[in-house]
Motif scaffolding. Structure first.
Motif, PDB file in Angstrom:
ATOM      1  N   ALA A  86       1.702  -1.200   0.005  1.00 59.77           N
ATOM      2  CA  ALA A  86      -0.122  -0.304   0.165  1.00 59.77           C
ATOM      3  C   ALA A  86       0.911   1.166  -0.370  1.00 59.77           C
ATOM      4  CB  ALA A  86      -1.066  -0.306   1.100  1.00 59.77           C
ATOM      5  N   VAL A  87       0.573   2.171  -0.908  1.00 60.41           N
ATOM      6  CA  VAL A  87       1.524   3.873  -0.532  1.00 60.41           C
ATOM      7  C   VAL A  87       0.312   4.848  -0.087  1.00 60.41           C
ATOM      8  CG1 VAL A  87       1.866   5.729  -2.032  1.00 60.41           C
ATOM      9  CG2 VAL A  87       2.615   2.886  -2.845  1.00 60.41           C
ATOM     10  N   PHE A  88       1.105   6.023   1.005  1.00 59.03           N
ATOM     11  CA  PHE A  88       0.043   6.944   1.111  1.00 59.03           C
ATOM     12  C   PHE A  88       0.678   7.694   0.410  1.00 59.03           C
ATOM     13  CE2 PHE A  88      -1.427   9.640   4.073  1.00 59.03           C
ATOM     14  CZ  PHE A  88      -2.947  10.239   4.281  1.00 59.03           C
ATOM     15  N   ALA A  89       0.530   8.201  -0.116  1.00 63.92           N
ATOM     16  CA  ALA A  89       0.896   9.653  -0.808  1.00 63.92           C
ATOM     17  C   ALA A  89       0.222  11.074  -0.185  1.00 63.92           C
ATOM     18  CB  ALA A  89       1.068   9.508  -1.985  1.00 63.92           C
ATOM     19  N   HIS A  90       0.907  11.902   0.445  1.00 64.40           N
ATOM     20  CA  HIS A  90       0.660  12.246   1.150  1.00 64.40           C
ATOM     21  C   HIS A  90       0.967  14.030   1.349  1.00 64.40           C
ATOM     22  CE1 HIS A  90       0.337  14.060   6.385  1.00 64.40           C
ATOM     23  NE2 HIS A  90      -0.789  14.387   5.757  1.00 64.40           N
ATOM     24  N   ASN A  91       0.677  15.025   0.806  1.00 71.59           N
ATOM     25  CA  ASN A  91       1.211  16.212   0.997  1.00 71.59           C
ATOM     26  C   ASN A  91       1.117  17.593   2.085  1.00 71.59           C
ATOM     27  OD1 ASN A  91       1.502  15.705  -1.975  1.00 71.59           O
ATOM     28  ND2 ASN A  91      -0.962  16.369  -2.900  1.00 71.59           N
ATOM     29  N   SER A  92       1.959  18.093   2.241  1.00 71.78           N
ATOM     30  CA  SER A  92       1.486  18.855   3.468  1.00 71.78           C
ATOM     31  C   SER A  92       0.371  19.975   2.909  1.00 71.78           C
ATOM     32  CB  SER A  92       3.417  19.426   3.472  1.00 71.78           C
ATOM     33  OG  SER A  92       3.131  20.197   3.007  1.00 71.78           O
ATOM     34  N   ARG A  93       0.775  20.352   3.728  1.00 69.48           N
ATOM     35  CA  ARG A  93       0.094  21.998   4.347  1.00 69.48           C
ATOM     36  C   ARG A  93       0.556  23.287   3.629  1.00 69.48           C
ATOM     37  NH1 ARG A  93       0.761  23.621  10.535  1.00 69.48           N
ATOM     38  NH2 ARG A  93       0.381  21.183  11.161  1.00 69.48           N
ATOM     39  N   TRP A  94       1.666  23.185   3.505  1.00 75.64           N
ATOM     40  CA  TRP A  94       2.302  23.985   2.248  1.00 75.64           C
ATOM     41  C   TRP A  94       2.433  23.960   0.670  1.00 75.64           C
ATOM     42  CZ3 TRP A  94       4.074  24.333   7.293  1.00 75.64           C
ATOM     43  CH2 TRP A  94       3.685  25.614   8.248  1.00 75.64           C
ATOM     44  N   LEU A  95       1.327  23.102   0.188  1.00 75.92           N
ATOM     45  CA  LEU A  95       1.589  22.399  -1.281  1.00 75.92           C
ATOM     46  C   LEU A  95       1.210  23.693  -1.754  1.00 75.92           C
ATOM     47  CD1 LEU A  95       1.486  19.782  -2.863  1.00 75.92           C
ATOM     48  CD2 LEU A  95      -1.105  20.513  -3.234  1.00 75.92           C
ATOM     49  N   THR A 101       6.773  27.809   4.832  1.00 75.09           N
ATOM     50  CA  THR A 101       6.710  26.757   5.389  1.00 75.09           C
ATOM     51  C   THR A 101       7.957  26.745   6.659  1.00 75.09           C
ATOM     52  OG1 THR A 101       6.496  25.756   4.033  1.00 75.09           O
ATOM     53  CG2 THR A 101       7.867  24.263   5.208  1.00 75.09           C
ATOM     54  N   THR A 102       8.203  26.438   7.584  1.00 77.03           N
ATOM     55  CA  THR A 102       8.255  25.833   9.321  1.00 77.03           C
ATOM     56  C   THR A 102       8.386  24.297   8.909  1.00 77.03           C
ATOM     57  OG1 THR A 102       6.165  25.988  10.720  1.00 77.03           O
ATOM     58  CG2 THR A 102       8.373  28.041   9.533  1.00 77.03           C
ATOM     59  N   HIS A 103       9.636  23.541   9.336  1.00 74.84           N
ATOM     60  CA  HIS A 103       9.485  22.308   9.160  1.00 74.84           C
ATOM     61  C   HIS A 103       9.083  21.723  10.735  1.00 74.84           C
ATOM     62  CE1 HIS A 103      11.770  22.172   5.462  1.00 74.84           C
ATOM     63  NE2 HIS A 103      11.942  20.969   6.087  1.00 74.84           N
ATOM     64  N   GLU A 104       8.798  22.205  11.455  1.00 73.08           N
ATOM     65  CA  GLU A 104       8.411  21.726  12.993  1.00 73.08           C
ATOM     66  C   GLU A 104       7.199  21.601  12.857  1.00 73.08           C
ATOM     67  OE1 GLU A 104      12.422  23.059  13.559  1.00 73.08           O
ATOM     68  OE2 GLU A 104      10.694  24.234  12.426  1.00 73.08           O
ATOM     69  N   HIS A 105       6.154  22.845  12.326  1.00 78.10           N
ATOM     70  CA  HIS A 105       4.855  22.395  12.042  1.00 78.10           C
ATOM     71  C   HIS A 105       4.812  20.708  10.808  1.00 78.10           C
ATOM     72  CE1 HIS A 105       4.430  25.858  14.173  1.00 78.10           C
ATOM     73  NE2 HIS A 105       3.658  25.830  14.956  1.00 78.10           N
ATOM     74  N   LEU A 106       5.219  20.558   9.916  1.00 82.10           N
ATOM     75  CA  LEU A 106       4.996  19.755   9.168  1.00 82.10           C
ATOM     76  C   LEU A 106       5.288  17.994   9.958  1.00 82.10           C
ATOM     77  CD1 LEU A 106       7.659  20.855   6.235  1.00 82.10           C
ATOM     78  CD2 LEU A 106       5.326  20.935   6.244  1.00 82.10           C
ATOM     79  N   LEU A 107       6.251  18.528  10.836  1.00 81.84           N
ATOM     80  CA  LEU A 107       6.100  16.721  11.906  1.00 81.84           C
ATOM     81  C   LEU A 107       4.833  16.939  12.787  1.00 81.84           C
ATOM     82  CD1 LEU A 107       9.586  17.421  13.619  1.00 81.84           C
ATOM     83  CD2 LEU A 107       9.089  17.115  11.001  1.00 81.84           C
ATOM     84  N   LEU A 108       3.723  18.054  12.654  1.00 78.21           N
ATOM     85  CA  LEU A 108       2.772  17.658  13.090  1.00 78.21           C
ATOM     86  C   LEU A 108       1.726  16.685  12.007  1.00 78.21           C
ATOM     87  CD1 LEU A 108       2.243  20.900  15.252  1.00 78.21           C
ATOM     88  CD2 LEU A 108       3.067  18.573  15.628  1.00 78.21           C
ATOM     89  N   ASP A 109       1.932  17.407  11.084  1.00 77.26           N
ATOM     90  CA  ASP A 109       1.064  16.428   9.679  1.00 77.26           C
ATOM     91  C   ASP A 109       1.563  15.212   9.311  1.00 77.26           C
ATOM     92  OD1 ASP A 109      -0.447  19.153   9.115  1.00 77.26           O
ATOM     93  OD2 ASP A 109       1.501  20.032   7.138  1.00 77.26           O
TER      94      ASP A 109
END
Length: 434
Positions: A86-95, A101-109
């Motif tokens: 299976a594959v989960f292709a996950h786009n970030s909040r800043w697509l 973009t702050t990387h620390e918030h991307l960790l929450l995603d």
């Protein structure tokens, strides 16, 4: 990074590249289903991902993500679906837009995605696959997830708080770093132009630090530029100094905004006049953007003696970095001060893959193309060597560029993407049940 135009060497294998440059998603493997999933991080940000499920139950899911690039049609997805994963292709909040973009918030995603995949979807194994900036992002996530909660980061490089100690961050079971650079800040640190003398002027140049000046070794193609060791030492030091100056500008902007926010909380603020309060409120929320000119200036683009590899001359966007460097487009061209410090600063960003690789105590595969113009064999070796887990592998695809497409003489006539897929599928089958 994205393709910015045709490259001269593409003409050598034009027919081949027309067949392999893009992956079609007009049809999926027999029995495969695709489901769009909306997820909410603990701070309320919404992200979306496409869950591709092969026919039959799969115990293992391979996750794709990137700070800004759409990964839902990534060319490597089919490799895993064909192998039964299976594959989960996950786009970030800043697509599509990494201005803030702050990387620390991307960790929450990412944490939200892994909680969903393990909890609600019941996958037994999760493997992270990070390409380019996705590699340093996933390395940062896994390093923080593996850290005891009370030792995790509590703030951004700009000083704002973030509650990673209180975040439920499931760890992954394996990680694949495909054409992964050592961090977006680390990458920019060696391609940023140190000859900029005025951050408000995209043209002004310090001739002594200009890699595109013939006096410093620049030569028009097809000749190869030749930079002296002395010039390179001074050039790298000047690059670091420019990043330090930009860091100072970013921190000053954040501090100014914070000062006005603090004023709103002071006793007596409500007794100020309506006009005075409005002025303070506006300054407390006003967005100040940084315009970072000329970020395509790595001497290794034109002097192939630097970081020797199979690559051809040229930069991120084309074979003419001397033009691209002064053009409209470039990495980190427009950023908020917080995004600069978190994502693009070679000094302040914490998403440095070599540093975070020291916490990757899970099976790890590092794959790279030896003809990549921005990620060199030495980078991939440093990442691989920093991983502490005994089960780690380094695979270099000869003649493959950043997108694992054939480039240069050693890539001519080869299906370098298929070669990479064979290595990855073999690595997966030996470790994870489909």
């Amino acid at each position: 990074m994205t393709v910015g135009g045709a490259r001269p060497e593409d003409n050598q294998t034009d027919t081949y590249l027309k067949r392999t440059r893009y992956t079609t998603f007009s049809s999926l493997p027999a029995g495969c289903a695709a489901e769009m999933i909306s997820l909410f991080a603990t701070d309320g940000a919404e992200t979306r991902g496409m869950l591709y499920a092969p026919a039959g139950a799969s115990r293992t899911v391979v996750c794709f993500s990137h700070p800004r690039v759409d990964v839902q049609r990534h060319f490597q997805i089919r490799h895993f679906l064909d192998a039964g994963y299976a594959v989960f292709a996950h786009n970030s909040r800043w697509l599509g837009n990494d201005v803030a973009t702050t990387h620390e918030h991307l960790l929450l995603d990412i944490a939200g995605a892994l909680r969903h995949l393990r909890g609600e979807r019941g996958f037994g194994s999760v493997v992270l696959l990070g390409t380019s900036g996705g590699g340093s992002l996933y390395g940062f996530y896994q390093a923080q997830a593996a850290t005891p909660p009370q030792q995790r980061l509590r703030d951004l490089p700009s000083g704002e708080p973030i509650d990673l100690p209180g975040e439920d961050m499931p760890v992954a079971d394996g990680i694949i770093l495909s054409a992964a650079h050592t961090g977006q800040g680390a990458l920019l640190g060696r391609i940023i132009d140190p000859s900029v003398v005025d951050e408000a002027d995209p043209i002004a140049v310090d001739p002594a630090r200009d890699m595109f000046d013939p006096a410093n070794g620049f030569r028009e193609r097809p000749a190869q530029s030749r930079y002296s060791a002395e010039f390179l030492t001074a050039y790298r030091a000047a690059q670091h100094e420019r990043v330090r100056r930009l860091d100072a500008m970013a921190r000053a902007a954040v501090a100014e905004q914070r000062r006005y926010r603090d004023m709103l909380a002071e006793p007596g603020a409500e007794q100020l006049s309506t006009r005075a309060k409005a002025e303070i409120r506006r300054r407390a929320v006003a967005a100040k953007y940084m315009v970072v000119y000329r970020t395509t200036a790595n001497p290794a683009y034109l002097d192939l003696r630097i970081e020797p590899s199979d690559r051809v001359q040229g930069g991120i966007w084309s074979a003419q970095p001397e033009m691209d460097n002064f053009g409209e487009w470039g990495l980190a061209r427009l950023v908020t001060p917080r995004a600069w410090l978190s994502t693009w600063s070679a000094i302040s960003s914490r998403a440095r893959l070599v540093d975070n690789a020291a916490a990757l105590d899970i099976p790890c595969l590092v794959t790279t193309g030896t003809a990549d113009r921005d990620i060199y064999p030495s980078d991939s070796r440093a990442i691989h060597d920093a991983v502490p887990h005994a089960d780690k592998s380094l695979v270099m695809i000869e003649g493959a560029d950043h997108y694992l497409l054939p480039s240069g003489e050693r890539g001519a006539g080869r299906d370098t993407r298929a070669e990479a897929a064979d290595h990855v599928q073999k690595w997966m089958r030996e470790r994870f049940e489909a």
